[in-house]
Design a protein around this motif. Sequence first.
Motif, PDB file in Angstrom:
ATOM      1  N   LEU A 173      -0.866   5.784   9.159  1.00 51.42           N
ATOM      2  CA  LEU A 173      -2.295   5.861   8.855  1.00 51.42           C
ATOM      3  C   LEU A 173      -2.810   7.302   8.834  1.00 51.42           C
ATOM      4  O   LEU A 173      -3.610   7.667   7.987  1.00 51.42           O
ATOM      5  CB  LEU A 173      -3.080   5.012   9.854  1.00 51.42           C
ATOM      6  CG  LEU A 173      -4.530   4.729   9.519  1.00 51.42           C
ATOM      7  CD1 LEU A 173      -4.694   4.213   8.096  1.00 51.42           C
ATOM      8  CD2 LEU A 173      -5.109   3.735  10.500  1.00 51.42           C
ATOM      9  N   ARG A 174      -2.357   8.140   9.738  1.00 56.37           N
ATOM     10  CA  ARG A 174      -2.791   9.550   9.744  1.00 56.37           C
ATOM     11  C   ARG A 174      -2.346  10.260   8.462  1.00 56.37           C
ATOM     12  O   ARG A 174      -3.090  11.053   7.899  1.00 56.37           O
ATOM     13  CB  ARG A 174      -2.245  10.275  10.965  1.00 56.37           C
ATOM     14  CG  ARG A 174      -2.728   9.698  12.267  1.00 56.37           C
ATOM     15  CD  ARG A 174      -3.737  10.593  12.931  1.00 56.37           C
ATOM     16  NE  ARG A 174      -4.111  10.014  14.225  1.00 56.37           N
ATOM     17  CZ  ARG A 174      -5.330   9.670  14.533  1.00 56.37           C
ATOM     18  NH1 ARG A 174      -6.299   9.851  13.681  1.00 56.37           N
ATOM     19  NH2 ARG A 174      -5.612   9.147  15.701  1.00 56.37           N
ATOM     20  N   ASP A 175      -1.130   9.967   7.995  1.00 56.61           N
ATOM     21  CA  ASP A 175      -0.654  10.557   6.746  1.00 56.61           C
ATOM     22  C   ASP A 175      -1.455  10.046   5.554  1.00 56.61           C
ATOM     23  O   ASP A 175      -1.763  10.797   4.634  1.00 56.61           O
ATOM     24  CB  ASP A 175       0.830  10.245   6.526  1.00 56.61           C
ATOM     25  CG  ASP A 175       1.727  10.950   7.529  1.00 56.61           C
ATOM     26  OD1 ASP A 175       1.393  12.066   7.945  1.00 56.61           O
ATOM     27  OD2 ASP A 175       2.759  10.358   7.893  1.00 56.61           O
ATOM     28  N   ILE A 176      -1.775   8.766   5.564  1.00 62.09           N
ATOM     29  CA  ILE A 176      -2.577   8.186   4.486  1.00 62.09           C
ATOM     30  C   ILE A 176      -3.959   8.818   4.466  1.00 62.09           C
ATOM     31  O   ILE A 176      -4.484   9.150   3.405  1.00 62.09           O
ATOM     32  CB  ILE A 176      -2.660   6.652   4.635  1.00 62.09           C
ATOM     33  CG1 ILE A 176      -1.297   6.045   4.327  1.00 62.09           C
ATOM     34  CG2 ILE A 176      -3.739   6.066   3.726  1.00 62.09           C
ATOM     35  CD1 ILE A 176      -1.170   4.595   4.688  1.00 62.09           C
ATOM     36  N   GLU A 177      -4.515   9.023   5.637  1.00 63.16           N
ATOM     37  CA  GLU A 177      -5.822   9.655   5.707  1.00 63.16           C
ATOM     38  C   GLU A 177      -5.772  11.083   5.159  1.00 63.16           C
ATOM     39  O   GLU A 177      -6.706  11.531   4.497  1.00 63.16           O
ATOM     40  CB  GLU A 177      -6.334   9.646   7.150  1.00 63.16           C
ATOM     41  CG  GLU A 177      -7.814   9.895   7.219  1.00 63.16           C
ATOM     42  CD  GLU A 177      -8.362   9.639   8.595  1.00 63.16           C
ATOM     43  OE1 GLU A 177      -9.391   8.959   8.651  1.00 63.16           O
ATOM     44  OE2 GLU A 177      -7.792  10.115   9.582  1.00 63.16           O
ATOM     45  N   ALA A 178      -4.674  11.780   5.385  1.00 61.25           N
ATOM     46  CA  ALA A 178      -4.525  13.138   4.865  1.00 61.25           C
ATOM     47  C   ALA A 178      -4.461  13.176   3.341  1.00 61.25           C
ATOM     48  O   ALA A 178      -4.790  14.188   2.733  1.00 61.25           O
ATOM     49  CB  ALA A 178      -3.281  13.796   5.472  1.00 61.25           C
ATOM     50  N   LEU A 179      -4.045  12.087   2.712  1.00 59.65           N
ATOM     51  CA  LEU A 179      -3.987  12.015   1.250  1.00 59.65           C
ATOM     52  C   LEU A 179      -5.371  11.918   0.624  1.00 59.65           C
ATOM     53  O   LEU A 179      -5.524  12.068  -0.576  1.00 59.65           O
ATOM     54  CB  LEU A 179      -3.182  10.790   0.807  1.00 59.65           C
ATOM     55  CG  LEU A 179      -1.713  10.763   1.131  1.00 59.65           C
ATOM     56  CD1 LEU A 179      -1.114   9.414   0.731  1.00 59.65           C
ATOM     57  CD2 LEU A 179      -0.979  11.894   0.435  1.00 59.65           C
ATOM     58  N   ARG A 180      -6.354  11.589   1.412  1.00 59.96           N
ATOM     59  CA  ARG A 180      -7.733  11.379   0.949  1.00 59.96           C
ATOM     60  C   ARG A 180      -7.863  10.169   0.040  1.00 59.96           C
ATOM     61  O   ARG A 180      -8.718  10.115  -0.830  1.00 59.96           O
ATOM     62  CB  ARG A 180      -8.296  12.630   0.306  1.00 59.96           C
ATOM     63  CG  ARG A 180      -8.381  13.779   1.279  1.00 59.96           C
ATOM     64  CD  ARG A 180      -9.140  14.930   0.711  1.00 59.96           C
ATOM     65  NE  ARG A 180      -9.177  16.002   1.690  1.00 59.96           N
ATOM     66  CZ  ARG A 180      -8.990  17.253   1.400  1.00 59.96           C
ATOM     67  NH1 ARG A 180      -8.783  17.625   0.162  1.00 59.96           N
ATOM     68  NH2 ARG A 180      -9.035  18.171   2.356  1.00 59.96           N
ATOM     69  N   LEU A 181      -6.989   9.195   0.255  1.00 59.23           N
ATOM     70  CA  LEU A 181      -7.089   7.918  -0.453  1.00 59.23           C
ATOM     71  C   LEU A 181      -8.302   7.143   0.057  1.00 59.23           C
ATOM     72  O   LEU A 181      -8.996   6.471  -0.698  1.00 59.23           O
ATOM     73  CB  LEU A 181      -5.812   7.104  -0.245  1.00 59.23           C
ATOM     74  CG  LEU A 181      -5.805   5.669  -0.744  1.00 59.23           C
ATOM     75  CD1 LEU A 181      -5.847   5.641  -2.266  1.00 59.23           C
ATOM     76  CD2 LEU A 181      -4.574   4.931  -0.250  1.00 59.23           C
ATOM     77  N   LEU A 182      -8.550   7.258   1.352  1.00 65.09           N
ATOM     78  CA  LEU A 182      -9.663   6.541   1.983  1.00 65.09           C
ATOM     79  C   LEU A 182     -10.886   7.443   2.039  1.00 65.09           C
ATOM     80  O   LEU A 182     -10.790   8.602   2.434  1.00 65.09           O
ATOM     81  CB  LEU A 182      -9.270   6.117   3.400  1.00 65.09           C
ATOM     82  CG  LEU A 182      -7.943   5.380   3.526  1.00 65.09           C
ATOM     83  CD1 LEU A 182      -7.609   5.138   4.984  1.00 65.09           C
ATOM     84  CD2 LEU A 182      -7.991   4.073   2.762  1.00 65.09           C
ATOM     85  N   ASN A 183     -12.024   6.916   1.646  1.00 63.88           N
ATOM     86  CA  ASN A 183     -13.272   7.679   1.683  1.00 63.88           C
ATOM     87  C   ASN A 183     -13.815   7.700   3.112  1.00 63.88           C
ATOM     88  O   ASN A 183     -14.166   6.659   3.649  1.00 63.88           O
ATOM     89  CB  ASN A 183     -14.295   7.073   0.729  1.00 63.88           C
ATOM     90  CG  ASN A 183     -13.850   7.146  -0.712  1.00 63.88           C
ATOM     91  OD1 ASN A 183     -13.171   8.088  -1.114  1.00 63.88           O
ATOM     92  ND2 ASN A 183     -14.212   6.161  -1.501  1.00 63.88           N
ATOM     93  N   ALA A 184     -13.867   8.878   3.700  1.00 64.01           N
ATOM     94  CA  ALA A 184     -14.288   9.024   5.097  1.00 64.01           C
ATOM     95  C   ALA A 184     -15.714   8.534   5.316  1.00 64.01           C
ATOM     96  O   ALA A 184     -16.025   7.965   6.363  1.00 64.01           O
ATOM     97  CB  ALA A 184     -14.154  10.471   5.539  1.00 64.01           C
TER      98      ALA A 184
END
Length: 154
Positions: free
Chosen positions: A59-70
């Motif tokens: 999940l931390r790596d996925i968040e780093a991809l900016r796939l998920l809108n913060a």
Amino acid sequence: MDDVGQQEDGGDESALSPPTVKSQARTVTIDQFIVYSATFQVPTFYFSAHQSDGSTLGLRDIEALRLLNAHSRPNSEMNSYAITPIASPFPLLSQGDHPTLGTPCWYFHPCETSTAVQEILNDIGEMDWVGEDGLARWMGAWFSVLSSAVDLRM
């Protein structure tokens, strides 16, 4: 030594160590799926992300991809398997097996999907979503909800 190829005064160039790569480009594959949830009777967005060697991303790596809108998940707690809004008993994003393929995936929990879509339809004055035209409008609203949480261009 700051730059590759520079050496200290009097040093032998053959004694220099090779340059250290500080960041390395990597290839990440993101597979996206829309699966109908029979339980909640709504579409559900599933995705998997893995590197070229086949290892899955956390999940931390996925968040780093900016796939998920913060901005779509304020006041949320994140652990290795879910993002959960503090005021909610259900996670927004969770990890589980794809219902058809049986492979590990991330998915947006569908429990509030119908409510979110209905709010959009009510705001635009669309009360009747029966038939093909209504279903198309419902799906358009669903994609609006989904795209507020995930960058679908990836």
